[in-house]
Motif scaffolding. Structure first.
Motif, short mmCIF file in Angstrom:
data_model
loop_
_atom_site.label_atom_id
_atom_site.label_comp_id
_atom_site.label_asym_id
_atom_site.label_seq_id
_atom_site.Cartn_x
_atom_site.Cartn_y
_atom_site.Cartn_z
N TYR A 94 24.05 -5.16 67.38
CA TYR A 94 24.77 -6.40 67.12
C TYR A 94 24.37 -7.01 65.79
O TYR A 94 25.20 -7.60 65.09
CB TYR A 94 24.54 -7.41 68.25
CG TYR A 94 25.24 -8.72 68.00
CD1 TYR A 94 26.62 -8.83 68.18
CD2 TYR A 94 24.55 -9.83 67.55
CE1 TYR A 94 27.28 -10.02 67.91
CE2 TYR A 94 25.20 -11.03 67.28
CZ TYR A 94 26.56 -11.12 67.47
OH TYR A 94 27.22 -12.29 67.19
N SER A 95 23.10 -6.85 65.41
CA SER A 95 22.64 -7.35 64.12
C SER A 95 23.45 -6.74 62.98
O SER A 95 23.83 -7.43 62.03
CB SER A 95 21.15 -7.03 63.94
OG SER A 95 20.71 -7.42 62.66
N GLY A 96 23.75 -5.44 63.08
CA GLY A 96 24.58 -4.79 62.08
C GLY A 96 26.03 -5.23 62.16
O GLY A 96 26.70 -5.44 61.14
N PHE A 97 26.54 -5.39 63.39
CA PHE A 97 27.92 -5.83 63.59
C PHE A 97 28.17 -7.19 62.96
O PHE A 97 29.15 -7.38 62.23
CB PHE A 97 28.25 -5.90 65.09
CG PHE A 97 28.73 -4.61 65.68
CD1 PHE A 97 30.04 -4.20 65.53
CD2 PHE A 97 27.87 -3.80 66.40
CE1 PHE A 97 30.49 -3.01 66.09
CE2 PHE A 97 28.29 -2.61 66.96
CZ PHE A 97 29.61 -2.21 66.80
N GLU A 98 27.28 -8.15 63.26
CA GLU A 98 27.55 -9.52 62.82
C GLU A 98 27.38 -9.67 61.31
O GLU A 98 28.15 -10.38 60.66
CB GLU A 98 26.67 -10.52 63.58
CG GLU A 98 25.17 -10.29 63.56
CD GLU A 98 24.47 -11.07 62.48
OE1 GLU A 98 25.14 -11.87 61.82
OE2 GLU A 98 23.26 -10.88 62.31
N GLN A 99 26.40 -8.99 60.72
CA GLN A 99 26.26 -9.04 59.27
C GLN A 99 27.41 -8.32 58.58
O GLN A 99 27.90 -8.77 57.54
CB GLN A 99 24.93 -8.40 58.85
CG GLN A 99 23.70 -9.19 59.27
CD GLN A 99 22.42 -8.50 58.86
OE1 GLN A 99 22.02 -8.53 57.71
NE2 GLN A 99 21.76 -7.86 59.83
N GLY A 100 27.84 -7.20 59.17
CA GLY A 100 28.97 -6.46 58.61
C GLY A 100 30.26 -7.26 58.65
O GLY A 100 31.06 -7.22 57.71
N PHE A 101 30.47 -8.02 59.74
CA PHE A 101 31.68 -8.84 59.83
C PHE A 101 31.70 -9.90 58.74
O PHE A 101 32.73 -10.11 58.08
CB PHE A 101 31.78 -9.50 61.20
CG PHE A 101 32.95 -10.45 61.32
CD1 PHE A 101 34.21 -9.97 61.62
CD2 PHE A 101 32.79 -11.81 61.10
CE1 PHE A 101 35.31 -10.83 61.69
CE2 PHE A 101 33.87 -12.68 61.16
CZ PHE A 101 35.13 -12.18 61.47
N LEU A 102 30.58 -10.58 58.54
CA LEU A 102 30.56 -11.66 57.56
C LEU A 102 30.83 -11.15 56.15
O LEU A 102 31.67 -11.70 55.43
CB LEU A 102 29.22 -12.40 57.60
CG LEU A 102 29.18 -13.65 56.73
CD1 LEU A 102 29.98 -14.78 57.38
CD2 LEU A 102 27.75 -14.10 56.47
N SER A 103 30.12 -10.09 55.75
CA SER A 103 30.26 -9.61 54.37
C SER A 103 31.49 -8.74 54.16
O SER A 103 32.00 -8.65 53.04
CB SER A 103 29.00 -8.82 53.97
OG SER A 103 28.81 -7.71 54.82
N GLY A 104 32.02 -8.12 55.22
CA GLY A 104 33.17 -7.24 55.07
C GLY A 104 34.51 -7.85 55.44
O GLY A 104 35.53 -7.53 54.84
N ASP A 105 34.52 -8.75 56.42
CA ASP A 105 35.78 -9.29 56.94
C ASP A 105 35.97 -10.78 56.63
O ASP A 105 37.04 -11.18 56.18
CB ASP A 105 35.86 -9.07 58.46
CG ASP A 105 35.96 -7.61 58.82
OD1 ASP A 105 36.89 -6.94 58.33
OD2 ASP A 105 35.11 -7.11 59.57
N TYR A 106 34.94 -11.58 56.87
CA TYR A 106 35.10 -13.01 56.61
C TYR A 106 35.36 -13.28 55.13
O TYR A 106 36.25 -14.07 54.78
CB TYR A 106 33.85 -13.77 57.07
CG TYR A 106 33.97 -15.26 56.86
CD1 TYR A 106 34.72 -16.05 57.74
CD2 TYR A 106 33.38 -15.89 55.77
CE1 TYR A 106 34.85 -17.42 57.53
CE2 TYR A 106 33.49 -17.25 55.56
CZ TYR A 106 34.24 -18.01 56.44
OH TYR A 106 34.39 -19.37 56.22
N THR A 107 34.61 -12.63 54.27
CA THR A 107 34.80 -12.86 52.83
C THR A 107 36.19 -12.46 52.36
O THR A 107 36.77 -13.11 51.48
CB THR A 107 33.75 -12.07 52.02
OG1 THR A 107 33.82 -10.68 52.37
CG2 THR A 107 32.35 -12.58 52.29
N LYS A 108 36.73 -11.42 52.95
CA LYS A 108 38.04 -10.91 52.51
C LYS A 108 39.20 -11.67 53.15
O LYS A 108 40.10 -12.15 52.45
CB LYS A 108 38.14 -9.42 52.85
CG LYS A 108 39.52 -8.82 52.63
CD LYS A 108 39.56 -7.39 53.13
CE LYS A 108 40.97 -6.82 53.03
NZ LYS A 108 41.06 -5.45 53.58
#
Length: 458
Positions: free
Chosen positions: A267-281
């Motif tokens: 989950y640590s990877g999932f949540e960081q990945g979402f913020l930098s990969g999806d939220y920013t875009k």
């Protein structure tokens, strides 16, 4: 200045310059290189390579090259990624992502080894406890290193804000932002046209120069560890061979508690990945423009850094269960709000509230999960933290891997599901520990903070 402290400062500022560049680039990948998902694909490849690198390469190369030259060589791997962004394509970004991922585990392992040897060396001369000195050195390191996320994102935002080609966002374009995105590249070019090539090259030039400066700092000012200092470490590395490291990682899965912690670690990877990969875009770039991505990530980095320090201090008073509950409630509330929210420029402050709250929760996930591993698996730390890096990186790979294939609302539901599963299984771990403590009332409970967040960064 005491020589070992000078070396700690050299490493700290070297990492600061290096990750000023990499942190800024990571935040921009999904927005700058949206065609066919190239940006997020490159991030996914980085973490896939990191998985392989962390299991095999560090003991071998640190033994052969020594810590100083392993750090310098690994930093050069990061510079190749900056260079690959000058001409982004599948033939430049993917190979350089592999190179960066392979160098990432080497860099962090060599840094940890160097600081540990330096701390023990000084403690022996001064007649002090080695653990105390090592903790002080790591404290100095992270005090300096954690600000990298602020400077890297500030550079990109200040430069991209100079672009004069800003366009008005239409309501039709805004309809493609948020959880129910339109799955088209148009979501990246709404609020602001893509920055001019000259501005992009200026940002990349600054990032590349920052990486080169990091390498020069290490090569010129960092002392090589003397052979007598490194002898003990080399003996340790000899016993930690290629296959023994690999096998120990998976043999550790025989521990039921390790298996139960896999969803939480992923989950640590999932949540960081979402913020930098999806939220920013899909939220920031789509509704405000790419020049605001850096400012949003500065909020995340600043709050994350402050809360990491805060929660590391107060965890001894509150206990980890209360902090995990706080992180769960915070992330759950953010996920539900992101599902319901339709981003609009008029709601300007909201774009920065989400990464700030995300930073608060992430600070708990990083400090407390690392601490939990350190406490539960004190006798098998190497294998335990190899599993930590493995499963967290696997979470990053999956999050970036499906980034261009699924709509954002589906990713949010996946994120929420993994979070719920993580907390259920974490609860089972606490139950097992409570039973174990009840069965051995004389067992001593060590209130100690784990190895902190150095294990979580590339």
């Amino acid at each position: 200045m005491e020589r070992n402290l000078k070396n700690v400062l050299v490493i700290s500022f070297g990492f600061l310059f290096l990750f000023t560049a990499y942190g800024g680039l990571q935040s921009l990948q999904s927005s700058l290189h949206s065609e066919e998902g190239l940006g997020v694909a490159s991030l996914s490849v980085i973490y896939a390579a990191l998985i392989l690198s962390s299991m095999f390469l560090p003991p071998i190369l640190i033994k052969k090259l020594g810590c100083k030259w392993t750090i310098a060589g690994s930093m050069c791997c990061y510079i190749t990624f900056s260079l690959g962004n000058f001409y982004p394509s599948w033939y430049t970004l993917i190979p350089t992502s592999v190179i960066l991922g392979l160098g990432g585990a080497l860099l962090w392992s060599a840094k940890c080894t160097y600081l540990t040897i330096a701390g023990n060396s000084y403690a022996e001369k001064a007649g002090k406890d080695g653990k105390d000195i090592i903790n002080q050195y790591f404290g100095v390191f992270f005090l300096i290193f954690q600000s990298a996320g602020i400077w890297g994102n500030l550079i990109s935002s200040l430069i991209f804000s100079q672009d004069s080609t800003k366009v008005e966002i239409s309501e039709e374009s805004l309809a493609c932002c948020g959880a129910y995105d339109c799955m088209t590249d148009a979501t990246n070019t709404t609020g602001s046209a893509e920055p001019s090539s000259s501005l992009i090259y200026i940002v990349l030039g600054i990032y590349t120069a920052s990486g080169v400066l990091a390498v020069l700092l290490i090569v010129i000012f960092l002392d090589q560890i003397k052979s007598d200092q490194a002898e003990t470490e080399k003996e340790t590395l000899k016993t930690s061979s290629f296959w023994s490291t690999f096998l120990a990682t998976f043999q550790h899965l025989k521990d039921k508690r390790q298996c139960l912690l896999i969803p939480l670690t992923m989950y640590s990877g999932f949540e960081q990945g979402f913020l930098s990969g999806d939220y920013t875009k899909t939220y920031v770039t789509c509704a405000l423009g790419i020049h605001y991505v850096g400012y949003a990530m500065i909020c995340f980095s600043a709050i994350n850094s402050l809360c990491s320090l805060l929660f590391g201090k107060i965890s001894q008073f509150t206990g980890r269960k209360l902090l995990f509950a706080l992180a769960t409630v915070t992330n759950t509330a953010c996920i539900i709000a992101l599902l319901l929210w339709k981003p609009h420029p008029k709601q300007f402050a909201v774009f920065f509230i989400f990464p700030a709250l995300w930073g608060l929760a992430d600070a708990i996930w990083q400090t407390q999960t690392n601490g939990l591993y350190g406490i539960l698996f004190e006798k098998h730390k190497e294998a335990a933290f190899a599993n930590y890096r493995l499963w967290e990186s696997f979470g990053f790979v999956i999050a970036f891997g499906y980034s261009t294939k699924l709509q954002v609302y589906i990713k949010l539901y996946i994120l929420l599901s993994v979070l719920v599963l993580s907390m259920v299984m974490y609860g089972m771990v606490e139950y097992l520990e409570a039973q174990s403590s009840a069965g051995t009332p004389t067992a001593t409970k060590k209130a100690k903070v784990g190895p902190s967040i150095e294990e979580t960064h590339i």
